[in-house]
Scaffold this active site. Structure first.
Site, PDB file in Angstrom:
ATOM      1  N   GLU A 148      11.833  -0.606   2.498  1.00 28.41           N
ATOM      2  CA  GLU A 148      10.504  -0.862   1.935  1.00 28.41           C
ATOM      3  C   GLU A 148      10.495  -2.274   1.367  1.00 28.41           C
ATOM      4  O   GLU A 148      11.397  -2.642   0.611  1.00 28.41           O
ATOM      5  CB  GLU A 148      10.163   0.094   0.783  1.00 28.41           C
ATOM      6  CG  GLU A 148       9.837   1.482   1.202  1.00 28.41           C
ATOM      7  CD  GLU A 148       9.326   2.346   0.052  1.00 28.41           C
ATOM      8  OE1 GLU A 148       8.662   1.807  -0.859  1.00 28.41           O
ATOM      9  OE2 GLU A 148       9.599   3.556   0.076  1.00 28.41           O
TER      10      GLU A 148
ATOM     11  N   GLU B 240      13.720   6.775  -3.367  1.00 30.70           N
ATOM     12  CA  GLU B 240      13.731   6.151  -4.697  1.00 30.70           C
ATOM     13  C   GLU B 240      14.185   7.122  -5.768  1.00 30.70           C
ATOM     14  O   GLU B 240      13.514   7.323  -6.793  1.00 30.70           O
ATOM     15  CB  GLU B 240      12.346   5.590  -5.038  1.00 30.70           C
ATOM     16  CG  GLU B 240      11.973   4.410  -4.168  1.00 30.70           C
ATOM     17  CD  GLU B 240      10.771   3.625  -4.675  1.00 30.70           C
ATOM     18  OE1 GLU B 240       9.976   4.184  -5.452  1.00 30.70           O
ATOM     19  OE2 GLU B 240      10.634   2.452  -4.302  1.00 30.70           O
TER      20      GLU B 240
HETATM   21  C1  BG6 Z   1       7.656   2.820  -3.579  1.00 32.88           C
HETATM   22  C2  BG6 Z   1       7.455   4.150  -2.928  1.00 32.88           C
HETATM   23  O1  BG6 Z   1       7.687   3.052  -4.947  1.00 32.88           O
HETATM   24  O2  BG6 Z   1       6.706   1.837  -3.484  1.00 32.88           O
HETATM   25  C3  BG6 Z   1       6.257   4.234  -2.010  1.00 32.88           C
HETATM   26  O3  BG6 Z   1       8.591   4.617  -2.263  1.00 32.88           O
HETATM   27  C4  BG6 Z   1       5.149   3.382  -2.568  1.00 32.88           C
HETATM   28  O4  BG6 Z   1       5.929   5.573  -1.859  1.00 32.88           O
HETATM   29  C5  BG6 Z   1       5.603   1.935  -2.600  1.00 32.88           C
HETATM   30  O5  BG6 Z   1       3.931   3.503  -1.901  1.00 32.88           O
HETATM   31  C6  BG6 Z   1       4.548   0.946  -3.060  1.00 32.88           C
HETATM   32  O6  BG6 Z   1       3.959   1.381  -4.224  1.00 32.88           O
HETATM   33  P1  BG6 Z   1       2.387   1.452  -4.364  1.00 32.88           P
HETATM   34  O7  BG6 Z   1       2.137   2.082  -5.657  1.00 32.88           O
HETATM   35  O8  BG6 Z   1       1.904   0.057  -4.304  1.00 32.88           O
HETATM   36  O9  BG6 Z   1       1.918   2.276  -3.232  1.00 32.88           O
END
Ligand code: BG6
Length: 479
Positions: free
Chosen positions: A377, A176
């Protein structure tokens, strides 16, 4: 005919700092995450100077994968994962970041992980840096403000490329890389680049200098990686939260167009190998003096990526004549004029649930860059309840994933997008990045640990585990 290629990379995604734990084991040094306390929805995480005795640092123990990796990888195998996206903690390999020799124990740890994955035919997909800069480089060098840090990063990249060159094919440079465009939240610049801002600094000017150095680091890593093994497939990784115009008012359309540069600046450079005109114009107009070294043009040109990996969780909306305060703005990557989308529901943490936005994103990215895409993701962070019979019925998570997978298949099957794979975020429950909580769970495997660090760490398969296993078996035909 199957809609997805038979080699489609179904998998799971994780990041070393959020699940490994063992923050002081195996010779590991402290990373930027090791001085971040737990927050919660609406309460930011604190970055402390050192580790303070009366504060809780959830990343220190993560879910103790460091000591339980065999058990966890066996579960990933049972789920049928074809790949696992995880990261290498820079601080396990170079504990302070500026050493000349790597820490053998750290290298050995990832040998063990990779070998264990391969035993189950799970392809490792490795992120070089997922918010894991050595704390020493952040404190003593100012993180990516300092060009020396580029050299240290490249040394780290070369070391792991050389070590794992016969076992790992898929790599990505920085996780990211573009989320630090949101300078209103200090954790993004800190975790991505090890940078803190002084009060009298223009955050945007600092950001672009840092960005330049990091783009150089990413491009050098790509070039070195391809020299070490031409068969490597190396991508970048961006966060994509599409920004919709609030209405067909041309001012809203233009507002969204301009705001979307926040999403595209980094990939524009990483894919094309040169700066986009809108950025150069902005530097000129604002009088930003971004320091370039001789040869930087060549470095960027020679280090372009081969695929685009991205995270997708939600979309957002801008309205040209709206002014919302940062505090009111719950949307990640929040913008000063973003408003709620009346057509979309949100999760408990205020993240808009928008599967069509994923198909839209796949189209936008593919049409802009014409490179293979990889959804590394996507997922639904929420609380889970055990039923009396000891099972977890996480239907909401299944629904979220199903709708997003459907949208991805549509993008492939109807729109012709080249999609390499899909790895849901936090395949096993881990520490949340933004809040540091455990109760914001994404996992298809539950981990018994709460926000305060209590619990047995026992792993339990949720209903989504069985559901996803069947999705993989049928290559997305049965959802
Ligand atoms: C992304 C990141 O921003 O979202 C992860 O690459 C992160 O590291 C994921 O965990 C989800 O965000 P969060 O804050 O719900 O864990």
């Amino acid at each position: 005919m199957a809609k997805l290629d038979k080699n489609f990379l179904w998998g799971g995604a994780l990041a070393a700092n959020q699940f490994e734990g063992g923050y002081d084991q195996g010779g590991k040094g402290l990373s930027v995450h090791d001085v971040m306390t737990a927050g919660e929805h609406g309460k930011a995480r604190e970055i402390t100077e050192t580790i303070e005795d009366d504060k809780f640092y959830p990343n220190h123990d993560g879910i103790d994968f460091y000591n339980r990796y065999k058990e966890d990888i066996a579960l990933f195998g049972e789920m049928g994962l074809k790949c696992l996206r995880t990261s290498i903690a820079w601080t396990r390999i170079f504990p302070n970041g500026d050493e000349t020799e790597p820490n053998e124990e750290g290298l050995q740890f990832y040998d063990n992980i990779i070998d264990e994955l391969l035993k189950y035919n799970i392809e490792p997909v490795l992120t070089l840096s997922h918010f894991e800069m050595p704390l020493h480089l952040a404190r003593e060098y100012g993180g990516f403000r300092n060009r020396k840090v580029v050299d240290y990063f490249v040394r780290f990249a070369e070391t792991v490329f050389n070590r794992y060159k016969d076992k790992v094919k898929y790599w990505m440079t920085f996780n990211e890389i573009n989320n630090q465009m949101d300078t209103s939240n200090p954790i993004f610049l800190w975790t991505n680049s090890g940078v803190t801002l002084a009060e009298d600094e223009d955050p945007e000017e600092v950001l672009y200098q840092v960005a330049h150095n990091e783009l150089i680091a990413s491009a050098l890593a790509v070039s070195k990686g391809k020299e070490i093994n031409p068969d490597f497939i190396i991508g970048n990784m961006i966060s994509h939260v599409p920004i919709y115009p609030y209405s067909c008012n041309p001012n809203d359309i233009m507002e969204a167009e301009i705001a979307n540069r926040l999403r595209f600046f980094f990939p524009d450079v990483q894919v094309r190998g040169y700066y986009p005109g809108y950025a150069l114009k902005m530097f000129e107009k604002n009088g930003y003096d971004i320091k370039w070294q001789e040869g930087d043009d060549e470095i960027l040109k020679n280090g372009t990526v081969e695929y685009i990996a991205f995270s997708y969780y939600m979309s957002t909306v801008v309205k040209h004549d709206e002014v919302t305060s940062v505090e009111d703005n719950v949307v990640n990557g929040g913008l000063p004029n973003s408003v709620k989308n009346p057509y979309i529901k949100e999760s408990q943490w205020g993240w808009a649930i928008d599967p069509v936005g994923l198909r839209y994103t796949l189209n936008v990215l593919y049409n802009r860059y014409q490179l293979p895409l990889f959804i590394v993701e996507n997922g639904f962070g929420t609380t889970d309840e055990f039923k009396e019979d000891g099972t977890i019925d996480d239907q909401e998570r299944i629904d979220y994933l199903r709708e997003h997978i459907k949208a991805s298949i549509q993008a492939v099957d109807e729109d012709g997008v080249d999609l390499m794979g899909y790895t849901p975020w936090g395949i096993i429950d881990i520490v949340s990045f933004t809040t540091g909580e455990m109760k914001k769970r994404y996992g298809l495997i539950h981990v018994d640990r709460d926000n305060e660090g209590n619990g047995t760490l026992k792993r339990t398969k949720k209903n989504s585990f069985y559901w996803f296993n069947n999705v993989i078996k049928t290559n997305g035909e049965e959802l």
